[in-house]
Design an enzyme around this catalytic site. Structure first.
Site, mmCIF file in Angstrom:
data_model
loop_
_atom_site.group_PDB
_atom_site.id
_atom_site.type_symbol
_atom_site.label_atom_id
_atom_site.label_comp_id
_atom_site.label_asym_id
_atom_site.label_seq_id
_atom_site.Cartn_x
_atom_site.Cartn_y
_atom_site.Cartn_z
ATOM 1 N N ALA A 75 -6.161 9.945 1.976
ATOM 2 C CA ALA A 75 -6.980 9.062 1.137
ATOM 3 C C ALA A 75 -8.468 9.161 1.470
ATOM 4 O O ALA A 75 -9.310 9.014 0.586
ATOM 5 C CB ALA A 75 -6.504 7.618 1.277
ATOM 6 N N THR A 76 -8.810 9.435 2.726
ATOM 7 C CA THR A 76 -10.233 9.571 3.082
ATOM 8 C C THR A 76 -10.851 10.738 2.318
ATOM 9 O O THR A 76 -11.927 10.612 1.729
ATOM 10 C CB THR A 76 -10.406 9.758 4.607
ATOM 11 O OG1 THR A 76 -10.011 8.546 5.260
ATOM 12 C CG2 THR A 76 -11.851 10.070 4.975
ATOM 13 N N ASN A 155 -7.035 -3.405 2.869
ATOM 14 C CA ASN A 155 -6.232 -2.990 4.022
ATOM 15 C C ASN A 155 -6.141 -4.051 5.112
ATOM 16 O O ASN A 155 -5.170 -4.087 5.857
ATOM 17 C CB ASN A 155 -6.781 -1.685 4.622
ATOM 18 C CG ASN A 155 -8.278 -1.725 4.833
ATOM 19 O OD1 ASN A 155 -9.044 -1.918 3.889
ATOM 20 N ND2 ASN A 155 -8.711 -1.551 6.064
ATOM 21 N N SER A 203 -2.399 7.979 -0.284
ATOM 22 C CA SER A 203 -2.076 8.588 1.000
ATOM 23 C C SER A 203 -0.574 8.505 1.194
ATOM 24 O O SER A 203 0.037 7.505 0.834
ATOM 25 C CB SER A 203 -2.795 7.816 2.105
ATOM 26 O OG SER A 203 -2.417 8.311 3.352
ATOM 27 N N ALA A 204 0.027 9.542 1.781
ATOM 28 C CA ALA A 204 1.484 9.525 1.973
ATOM 29 C C ALA A 204 1.901 8.641 3.147
ATOM 30 O O ALA A 204 2.955 8.012 3.115
ATOM 31 C CB ALA A 204 2.002 10.947 2.185
ATOM 32 N N CYS A 328 -8.811 1.722 11.481
ATOM 33 C CA CYS A 328 -9.870 2.727 11.482
ATOM 34 C C CYS A 328 -11.119 2.229 12.188
ATOM 35 O O CYS A 328 -11.983 3.000 12.548
ATOM 36 C CB CYS A 328 -10.217 3.132 10.058
ATOM 37 S SG CYS A 328 -8.768 3.651 9.147
#
Length: 403
Positions: A75-76, A155, A203-204, A328
């Protein structure tokens, strides 16, 4: 029951065993290990077929077209490609970008980079419940607004934003609309057509797939163009060069397929566990839920335990894998910028813990967590002079501390 108990599903998820099994089929000499770009033999054909199937599975979950899925490393990278790619490609429309103060660092830092390049960025302030309203967006949209980037689900506090409302405004203003959906995909329904989204990041590893693989949805109707950030063999229709990792892509596809089948039942079970956790702690004094409890995904609850330091709390809860701040940024001791943006003072922001529940969390684990939280909060408060002062009725905010 195995300790420590994992309650940090918002930072990453374990790979579902079914996904791991699928992934293994594309790695070894006995499997389909070919390069999907090798068109001259069956190893390449079979790998390409696996990639095509995964594209369909991902598109299926978000009501998109398989041709709208571009694979990235996560995703980043998707956020970087979407924001920089659109801002650079459509620079003739203007250099004004809109985002929110509570976005993930992958969006905020990308916007900061564009500011260094001469773009102007407007940062929206969420309300106290963490929600940004379409009205707020409407007030700052301009003819030269080239891009709006707003997340679907936060998030840290798990609140769900009104993506459809934002989408209408952006479409009417002919502004590209990007959504970071890494925390929402597979947890709540997504229909890219109904939401009027141009770009969407996934994102997975937040949805029981492997780390290191993600995707960017790039709308075909209306068609959105991007300036590539990664150059090479022209893979992914020129938007993202690099050999496609078949094993990771097949695994991501399988994770999305399972999510489509099990999302509804997962949500019911996970919401019941979250309610159980909240009911187990919210009769304690000075406990605050951060963010809207109504507009929120099932698996997230972010709680501030006043008069307890978040860091000491995390240490005390060593049998619980939880997070203080987002994964993060939790390497720093700064209070959460998300909680500060919704008006929490430094004390409450510092004493916050995010509990995130997932597919493999059990009732027994939640009960154990409640027990350990109650025991340790009491112990830490007994050691805190601030707690004593609060119990004596002293207004701590009125005290002037000497340095």
């Amino acid at each position: 029951m195995k300790l420590p108990i994992y309650l940090d599903y918002s930072s990453t998820t374990p790979v579902d065993p079914r996904v791991a099994e699928k992934m293994m089929q594309y790695l070894t000499p006995g499997g389909e290990f070919g390069n999907p770009a090798s068109r001259s033999h069956r190893f390449g054909w079979h790998a390409e077929e696996a990639v095509d199937v995964a594209r369909e599975q991902i598109a299926d979950l978000i009501s998109g077209d398989p041709r709208e899925i571009v694979f990235t490393s996560g995703a980043t990278e998707s956020n970087n490609l979407a924001i920089k790619g659109a801002a650079h490609f459509y620079v003739k429309k203007g250099k004004h970008i809109i985002t929110a103060k509570t976005e993930h660092k992958a969006v905020l830092d990308t916007c900061r980079q564009l500011e260094r390049e001469g773009y102007e960025v407007t940062y929206l302030d969420p309300k106290e419940d963490g929600i940004v309203t379409p009205q707020q967006l409407k007030e700052v949209l301009r003819p030269d607004t080239v891009l709006v980037s707003l997340m679907h689900v936060n998030n840290e506090i798990g609140v769900i934003q009104d993506i459809a409302g934002f989408g209408e405004l952006c479409r009417a203003n002919k502004t590209i609309f990007h959504v970071d959906a890494s925390q929402s995909v597979g947890k709540i329904e997504i229909d890219t057509q109904a939401l009027k989204v141009d770009l969407m990041s996934f994102s997975a590893h937040k949805i029981y797939g492997p780390k290191g693989i993600g995707a960017l949805y790039v709308s075909r109707k209306p068609r959105v163009r991007l300036e590539a950030q990664m150059h090479g063999g022209g893979h992914e229709r020129g938007m993202r060069s690099g050999t496609l990792p078949t094993h990771q892509i097949a695994a991501m596809g399988e994770a999305f397929r399972i999510a489509k089948e099990e999302m509804a039942s997962d949500e019911v079970r996970i919401l019941a566990l979250r309610t159980r956790l909240l009911n187990g702690v919210n009769d304690m004094e000075e406990v605050y839920v951060n963010g809207s409890l109504e507009n929120r995904i099932a698996g997230n609850i972010n709680i501030s335990f006043n008069y307890v330091e978040g860091e000491s709390l995390v240490m005390a809860l060593k049998d619980l894998a939880v997070s203080s701040g987002s994964a993060c940024t939790s390497a720093s001791l700064e209070p959460s910028y998300v909680l500060r943006a919704i008006g929490r003072d430094d004390e409450l922001a510092h004493s916050s813990i995010r509990f995130s529940i997932g597919r493999f969390t059990t009732e027994e684990e939640i009960d154990y967590a409640i027990n350990i939280i109650r025991k340790n909060i009491g112990r830490l408060r007994d050691m805190s002079p601030l707690w004593d002062m609060y119990k004596e009725g002293i207004d701590i905010k009125s005290i002037e501390w000497s340095h």
